[in-house]
Design an enzyme around this catalytic site. Structure first.
Site, short mmCIF file in Angstrom:
data_model
loop_
_atom_site.label_atom_id
_atom_site.label_comp_id
_atom_site.label_asym_id
_atom_site.label_seq_id
_atom_site.Cartn_x
_atom_site.Cartn_y
_atom_site.Cartn_z
N GLU A 44 -12.91 8.63 -4.60
CA GLU A 44 -12.69 7.49 -3.71
C GLU A 44 -13.66 7.48 -2.54
O GLU A 44 -14.03 6.42 -2.06
CB GLU A 44 -11.25 7.49 -3.18
CG GLU A 44 -10.18 7.46 -4.26
CD GLU A 44 -10.17 6.16 -5.05
OE1 GLU A 44 -10.55 5.11 -4.50
OE2 GLU A 44 -9.81 6.21 -6.25
N GLU A 82 -6.62 5.43 2.67
CA GLU A 82 -5.81 4.30 2.16
C GLU A 82 -5.91 4.26 0.63
O GLU A 82 -4.91 4.09 -0.07
CB GLU A 82 -6.31 2.99 2.78
CG GLU A 82 -5.64 1.73 2.26
CD GLU A 82 -6.65 0.73 1.75
OE1 GLU A 82 -6.69 0.51 0.52
OE2 GLU A 82 -7.42 0.16 2.57
ZN LIG Z 1 -11.11 -0.50 -0.20
#
Ligand SMILES: [Zn+2]
Length: 1008
Positions: free
Chosen positions: A151, A78
């Site tokens: 990330e 995401e």
């Molecule tokens: Zn997050």
């Protein structure tokens, strides 16, 4: 059925248009839209458009993404898809869109079984720009290895250059989840979900378990995208006034080049149990904290299938009946038992799952009471199933559901997001996407069933709770050593990794970190930046939006009246001037608000009052606000009560408010204690999730009177006060009552009042009548005296909290509206937030977020970080940001984007209730539409020169007077102090009340 779309021909079911097959067209009068359900024939993509009058259009593309483990791959993905596609090869497209467009909402959400990417805008051109980029990102992301490391997770040395230094793990999602895994509420919910659905994807944490995240490989990450992110597995949700055909033309283009692929993403149902189960877990508390009375106990059931909308609504009603109000029999039994302090925060219904979850419990209890709590819950359910529910309570609960369905809400989320949530509750599980939107039809059916069968809700209670063995008893105990044990285990693991790695491999970690840093600092190419479609200043409206305001006066009380369409709902604010409340009573103000609303009034006890409130209003609230009067040194401080109601109930709703203000009960001690304890727990539980806000309040509290009050009412000072109140309640209750009576007598007076009315047509007339009656009942006189002026002493504070990450704030005095520096500084704050801080605090520092908040109404500018692994470096970045800002020349496209983004933030749409409320606050601040117009024009006319000048002039003067506050683990605060020049005064969040221990800690300090 067919409906025309303005000038265009009607679309009918069975038609084929732009590669889409029209499955159905159906009016949904409850939310004033026509729904178009469509199928993209080539790929199988599903589309739902709710077409109506709303100017704020929403686009959301979503995928079913059930996980196979707790590596958090859906969550990492995401984040990562937003880091560039082939067509838009920028490192952080999300941030570019966020800062440089008129988006009114842009985000991405990972759920246990789906991932959604919504964007919204009020400008059609901007809307399609956003939707175009977002769709390309999710379908064709680059997914670079560097993005995965940044990330997701990667190993790095504490000093990245030095392979001899300590080895550690970093990554944005990794740090974010470490933050989430410190919160007892989050840990309790997670434990319930994972244990109640052990055989389906809900048994895993789609967000990622910090223990498991580091096992995810880059290949698994890429595979997950390949598996789920195709048009064939996509659901596109659209809402707003843009014609359906325009969407279809756009989507046809976006889906071209994709074929239908097989994808088994269906969410399986959890097999129902024959036997209940129980689990235990622990959560971290401070090493000095007392563990007594800090256990949480929950019971949870797996109930109806979400795609069965009527059964699901019955469950919502049942939850509302049992625990939704102070009159709910299960809530009352639990609170009155005194087995715990108040209800567990994990109480109520969770509908973002295939089979709906219901949970209830107590917090602030002890392990030896677990069995008694379980028995009490089961006995209470049994008793209610026999005796039935109070009729008035059933009516009130149905009224609440009707009210919520009708109300136009636009808080931090667009209304379209709320509708999207309701649609996905059935759509994701292949149910009818519209079934939850036809709420009056659903309620009508349920009412008819209830009239035919008075025991309807008792039967629902038996079916899903009493006779349902698929239930769990979950206990979460506090653990003082948890954090330390976790830390030691982590260090051991890191040492093992280091020992098992060859020198070459260790060297490759160093190289990789350096490569990652180079990647992060390398600017995007100008071609990549230019590829993003964007707006120009000329596309932006120069005029402000105003709120219609008429002035009136009843019996000397000023009235502000806002004639705004609100779908048959009216809002009233009653604001009292509290600027002269003496210092010793200031801390009691939040309590006065809470008790006024939660106790009985006018000879009704609190339970009867609660039923009256749910039957006749959509809710009552009270809050405290303060600010500067624009252009002057003066301040304003108000206590504001708000009630909202359907037109037909207005007279009675205002009568309830009048009863509360003139005849409130302050005698019922047990109830008073419960409310105090509940308030304290709620405030305490909000510290870790909102650590940056608490840190800001602490840092800013000495800068001005409004900021000082804000901290006293809502910050740590209030928490300490509430804690002392709860602990000494039996001894001090008389004193508390006396203070509250004094306060009430001082504040609830006619000469301090202002009434603010927001409604349409007949609602305004009804409200004026009601307001006259309310004013008539208030005691006259009481004009406020001169404002209190407490001494303000700046302290650099370190507040120790049980968290693995920190929240770092540094606050400064800042110019109010009307000051020529205000507009360029407003633009600059946004520029620093989305540029400099974003890069240094989040991307390079690994914190979840970094930002500058500038509020001209309270005269404060603050640097903040959220879930931050660092303290000293972050403060250094804040100091450098100011220097950077004075040096850097922002011009050309960069400046234009920043200005557009700033306007986007100013133009955030508001719902009817908020528009009326904001107009009132502007009235208090004496902020006129002319001033707002000038402010907007100054923002639009910002030049490279004015921006740079404002920055250096402001920061040169403000910087030396900044105040720091850090919320973080005690150990980290002390380590930071070793390096900081401005030492932090370190105290635990809740000072220990045990004097011996306080002495110990002092000694320890001396030893250091
Ligand atoms: Zn997050």
């Amino acid at each position: 059925m067919a409906k025309s779309q303005g000038e265009r021909p009607a679309i009918e079911a069975g038609e084929r248009l732009h590669g889409f097959y029209v499955l159905r067209v159906e009016a949904v009068p409850d939310i004033r839209v026509v729904a178009y359900e469509l199928l993209h024939e080539k790929t199988g993509a599903k589309v739902l458009h709710l077409h109506g009058q709303e100017l704020e259009n929403l686009f959301a593309i979503g995928f079913r993404t059930p996980p196979f483990d707790s590596t958090g791959v859906p969550h990492i993905l995401e984040h990562s898809v937003l880091a560039g596609s082939m067509r838009y090869p920028l490192k952080d497209v999300f941030n570019e869109l966020h800062r440089g467009t008129l988006q009114t909402f842009i985000n991405a959400f990972t759920y246990p079984d789906k991932t959604l990417y919504p964007v919204a805008s009020q400008l059609k051109k901007d809307f399609f720009n956003l939707a175009r980029v977002y769709t390309d990102l999710v379908l064709r992301p680059r997914l670079l290895p560097e993005t995965f490391l940044q990330e997701g997770h990667h190993l790095e040395f504490l000093d990245p250059e030095d392979p001899e230094s300590e080895l550690s793990i970093s990554g944005i999602v990794y740090n974010e989840m470490k933050g989430a895994y410190s919160s007892p509420d989050a840990l309790m919910y997670k434990s319930i979900q994972e244990h109640l659905y052990p055989d389906v994807p809900y048994g895993f944490d789609s967000g990622g378990d910090p223990e498991v995240i580091p096992t995810l490989t880059y290949e698994q990450f890429k595979d997950f995208h390949r598996l789920y992110y195709s048009p064939s597995n996509a659901r596109v949700f659209l809402y707003g006034d843009i014609p359906t055909l325009d969407h279809l033309v756009f989507l046809e283009e976006m889906f071209s080049g994709f074929d239908r692929v097989g994808c088994d993403s269906a969410i399986k149902s959890q097999t129902r149990w024959r036997q209940p189960l129980s689990v235990r877990g622990v959560y971290p508390i401070g090493t000095q904290e007392d563990a007594r009375g800090k256990t949480i106990v929950n019971m949870a059931w797996m109930t109806a299938e979400n795609s069965d909308s009527e059964e699901a609504l019955l469950m919502e009603i049942l939850a509302g009946l049992l625990v939704g109000t102070a009159a709910g029999p299960l809530r009352k039994a639990l609170i009155d038992s005194r087995f715990g302090e108040d209800l567990s925060p994990v109480t109520g219904l969770e509908r973002d799952l295939k089979q709906i979850l219901f949970a209830v419990g107590l917090r602030g209890t002890d392990p030896e009471k677990v069995q008694r709590i379980e028995a009490l819950i089961l006995e209470t359910l049994e008793r209610v199933a026999k005796e039935g529910f109070d009729r008035e309570l059933i009516e009130g609960t149905l009224h609440q559901i009707e009210f919520r369905g009708r109300e136009i809400i636009r808080g931090s989320l667009p209304y379209g997001i709320i509708l999207m949530g309701r649609v996905f509750h059935s759509w994701l599980y292949d149910g009818d996407p519209l079934s939850n939107l036809h709420f009056s039809r659903l309620i009508g059916d349920i009412r008819r069933r209830w009239e035919a069968n008075a025991a309807l809700f008792q039967e629902v209670l038996r079916r899903w709770l009493i006779d349902n063995p698929h239930r769990l008893l979950a206990v979460m105990e506090p653990d003082r050593d948890y954090e330390q044990a976790r830390e030691e285990a982590f260090k051991k693991k890191m040492a093992e990794i280091r020992a098992s790695y060859s020198l070459e491999r260790l060297e490759s970690i160093r190289q990789e970190t350096l490569r990652l840093q180079a990647f992060q600092t390398d600017p995007d190419s100008p071609e990549a930046v230019a590829a993003l479609p964007r707006l120009h200043i000329g596309d932006i409206r120069r005029t402000i939006e105003t709120v219609p305001t008429a002035h009136d006066r009843i019996n000397g009380v000023p009235l502000l009246i806002h004639d705004i369409f609100a779908n048959g709902i009216a809002y009233v604010d009653v604001a009292f001037d509290i600027s002269d409340v003496p210092e010793e009573l200031q801390l009691c103000l939040p309590l006065l608000g809470k008790l006024s609303l939660g106790m009985g009034a006018s000879s009704l006890d609190y339970e009867k009052m609660a039923k009256r409130i749910v039957n006749k209003t959509g809710g009552l609230g009270c809050h405290l606000a303060a600010g500067f009067v624009t252009g002057e040194k003066q301040t304003w401080q108000k206590m504001i009560f708000r009630v909202k109601a359907l037109h037909r109930n207005l007279a009675e709703a205002l009568e309830i408010l009048a009863d509360i203000l003139t005849a409130g009960d302050l005698a019922h001690e047990a109830r008073m204690r419960d409310l105090i304890v509940e308030g304290k727990n709620r405030l305490h539980a909000s510290v870790v999730p909102s650590g940056h806000i608490f840190a800001r309040m602490t840092a800013a509290s000495s800068l001005s009177l409004p900021l000082h009050r804000d901290e006293q009412w809502h910050g740590r000072t209030q928490l300490l006060f509430a804690k002392a109140l709860a602990a000494g309640f039996d001894r001090d209750v008389g004193d508390i009552q006396e203070k509250l009576r004094r306060l009430r007598d001082l504040v609830f007076r006619r000469r301090r009042m202002l009434i603010n009315i927001t409604a349409e047509g007949e609602g305004i007339e009804l409200l004026k009548e009601g307001a006259a009656a309310l004013i008539g009942r208030m005691t006259d006189g009481g004009a406020p005296g001169p404002a209190a002026a407490p001494a303000l002493n700046p302290v650099h504070a370190g507040v120790a909290i049980p968290a693995q990450v920190s929240y770092v704030a540094r606050a400064f005095k800042a110019p109010p509206y009307g000051n020529p520096l205000a507009a360029p500084l407003y633009v600059a704050a946004r520029y620093l937030s989305n540029g400099y801080l974003y890069k240094h605090i989040r991307v390079q520092g690994g914190a979840y977020g970094g930002m500058v908040q500038y509020d001209p109404l309270s005269g404060c500018l603050a640097f903040l970080s959220y879930r931050d692994p660092r303290i000293v470096e972050t403060l250094k970045i804040y100091a450098d940001a100011a220097a950077f800002a004075g040096r850097e020349r922002v011009e050309g496209a960069e400046l234009e984007k920043t200005v557009i983004g700033t306007i986007g933030a100013l133009d955030r749409p508001m719902d009817p209730s908020n528009r009326g409320y904001v107009a009132m606050i502007r009235h208090f601040a004496d902020l006129t539409d002319e001033m707002r117009q000038r402010f907007r024009a100054a923002i639009l006319d910002t030049t490279a020169h004015s921006l740079q000048e404002a920055l250096s002039r402001y920061f040169d003067a403000a910087l030396p007077a900044g105040v720091t506050a850090v919320y973080g683990a005690e150990d980290n605060l002390r380590k930071a102090n070793d390096l900081l020049e401005e030492k932090l005064v370190v105290t635990p969040l809740l000072e220990t009340d045990d004097p011996d221990r306080q002495g110990d800690r002092k000694n320890e300090d001396l030893r250091r």
